[in-house]
Design an enzyme around this catalytic site. Structure first.
Site: not given
Ligand code: GRF
Length: 215
Positions: A158, A115, A19, A188, A117, A21, A186, A73
């Site tokens: 994607d 999303n 987490g 995300e 990526h 991000n 740098q 599912r």
């Molecule tokens: C990140 O590298 C993101 O780009 C990918 O999964 C990872 C998540 O990391 N989709 P976090 O849980 O946000 O630390």
């Protein structure tokens, strides 16, 4: 601070792991780097995800919806969509969510789900490219520049309209882990909050699978 007449953009953040991000988004809302935005919920498929602790610490409602807890599912997919709908989000943010998004959810949230990526799409993306695998593949190919992409989610993997991208240098001696960390720091953690701010302020429109950003 909200301008008169505007409502906060309600976002739900979906996570599976650490987490970081999510934390960048929480920090962005707190610092004012992201405006007009309220994180109304965090959903994880993994009850042990540290991301849920981050939500708890910040007083954000959270819940776990795991495929393991449902007989099929199809039932999981329905419950996941229900859980998301209950927060009535304007925008869904996939921040390291490792579950295939149900097609019904993609349709319901067209151009309202983004999303992050960890590559410069269309390099190192699509089926099988997630987590460290992306960085392993970049190092194996010997590219000198990598990066991250924020995009809208469509039916493909994607393939949705690209909102923001940021490049990051590969350095001699990089391991997948070191490179992953640099891409997060740098790229995300910068472009995901920025993309949310742009969307929350009505600055992003989609036309023919491309975005137009009003800066
Ligand atoms: C990140 O590298 C993101 O780009 C990918 O999964 C990872 C998540 O990391 N989709 P976090 O849980 O946000 O630390």
């Amino acid at each position: 601070m909200l301008e008169t007449g505007t409502a906060d953009c309600r976002i739900v953040v979906m996570v599976s792991g650490g987490g970081t991000n999510l934390q960048a988004i929480i920090d962005g809302v707190e610092s004012g780097a992201i405006t007009n935005t309220k994180i109304v919920g965090v959903i994880s498929n993994n009850k042990n995800a540290y991301a849920l602790k981050r939500a708890e610490k910040s007083g954000i409602p959270f819940r776990c919806v795991s495929p393991k807890d449902y007989a099929s599912r199809e039932i999981f997919n329905e419950e996941l969509l229900k859980a998301v709908d209950e927060y009535a989000p304007d925008l869904i943010v996939l921040a390291g969510f490792l579950v295939v998004i149900p097609p019904a959810m993609i349709r319901a949230y067209q151009n309202r789900m983004i999303n992050i990526h960890p590559s410069l799409i269309p390099s190192f993306c699509g089926k099988g490219y997630y987590g460290l695998k992306v960085h392993e593949a970049a190092l194996a190919r010997g590219v000198k520049v990598v990066g991250a992409t924020v995009h809208f989610v469509d039916e493909g993997t994607d393939t949705g309209p690209i909102i923001l991208q940021k490049a990051v240098e590969v350095k001699q001696g990089d391991t997948p882990e070191i490179l992953q960390r640099r891409v997060m720091e740098q790229a995300e953690w910068k472009i995901l909050p920025r993309a949310i701010d742009l969307i929350a302020n009505g600055k992003v429109t989609v036309q023919e699978n491309k975005t137009i950003i009003e800066e």
